[in-house]
Design an enzyme around this catalytic site. Structure first.
Site: not given
Ligand code: IMP
Length: 180
Positions: A103-104, A107, A156, A169
């Site tokens: 994963e990147d 969050d 963010f 990106r």
């Molecule tokens: P989650 O389900 O809230 O953990 O996040 C889902 C997706 O939201 C991550 O895999 C990212 O692709 C995107 N995301 C969450 N936080 C950020 C951020 O700070 N910058 C860019 N993308 C984010």
């Protein structure tokens, strides 16, 4: 590379340099190689955000391995239920495999937790999560990634594969939003 960048209407400041990323990703690759040597792991790369991280991480992990890609997106209006759409490369079989999700960023953990549950239904031998970034302050689900590149505050961020509406990106470093 500039310390301040603009993406659409927002301004971002450099948070993690390309050199710091390269060093940490090398360490993570070395650790994964040590932990999974001889076990032929299946790396599941979560698109789009993890593509750049995965390319560097897997080059730093010189062991026998398999790679597949998955696109995850939350259904609109059902985010709280954790329902995600999952487009998995179906040539990849997870049953009885050592599976590592790449994963990147974790969050809230909502997307990843839903994906984990789907994979667990196919009975992998082992299921681990490696993420470049972790925002523990934002986490709403009981999911602790097994390998974390950097723990960051609840800001963010863009760069190194992460985007703001497809902008940012390509940046080789990680940048955080300045105007919050
Ligand atoms: P989650 O389900 O809230 O953990 O996040 C889902 C997706 O939201 C991550 O895999 C990212 O692709 C995107 N995301 C969450 N936080 C950020 C951020 O700070 N910058 C860019 N993308 C984010």
């Amino acid at each position: 590379m500039d310390d301040i960048v603009q993406a659409h209407d927002l301004t971002f400041r450099k948070m993690i340099t390309a050199e710091q990323i390269a060093e940490r990703v090398q360490e993570m690759g070395t650790q994964l190689a040590r932990d999974f040597a001889g076990r032929h792991p299946l790396f599941l790369i979560v698109l789009k955000g993890a593509y750049m991280f995965a390319a560097d991480l897997l080059r730093a992990c010189p062991i026998d391995q398999e790679v597949a890609f998955v696109r995850l997106s939350s259904y609109q209006g059902t985010r709280s239920s954790g329902t995600v759409r999952m487009d998995l490369d179906m040539t990849a079989k997870v049953t009885d495999r050592q599976v590592i999700i790449v994963e990147d960023i974790v969050d809230t953990g909502r997307t990843l937790e839903a994906f984990r549950q789907k994979l667990l239904a196919d009975a992998p031998a082992d299921l681990k999560v490696v993420t470049l970034l972790h925002k523990p302050e934002a986490q709403a689900f009981d999911l602790i990634p097994d390998y974390v590149g950097f723990t960051i505050p609840n800001e963010f961020v863009i760069g190194y594969g992460l985007d703001y509406d497809e902008a940012g990106r390509h940046l080789p470093a990680i940048y955080q939003r300045t105007d919050t």
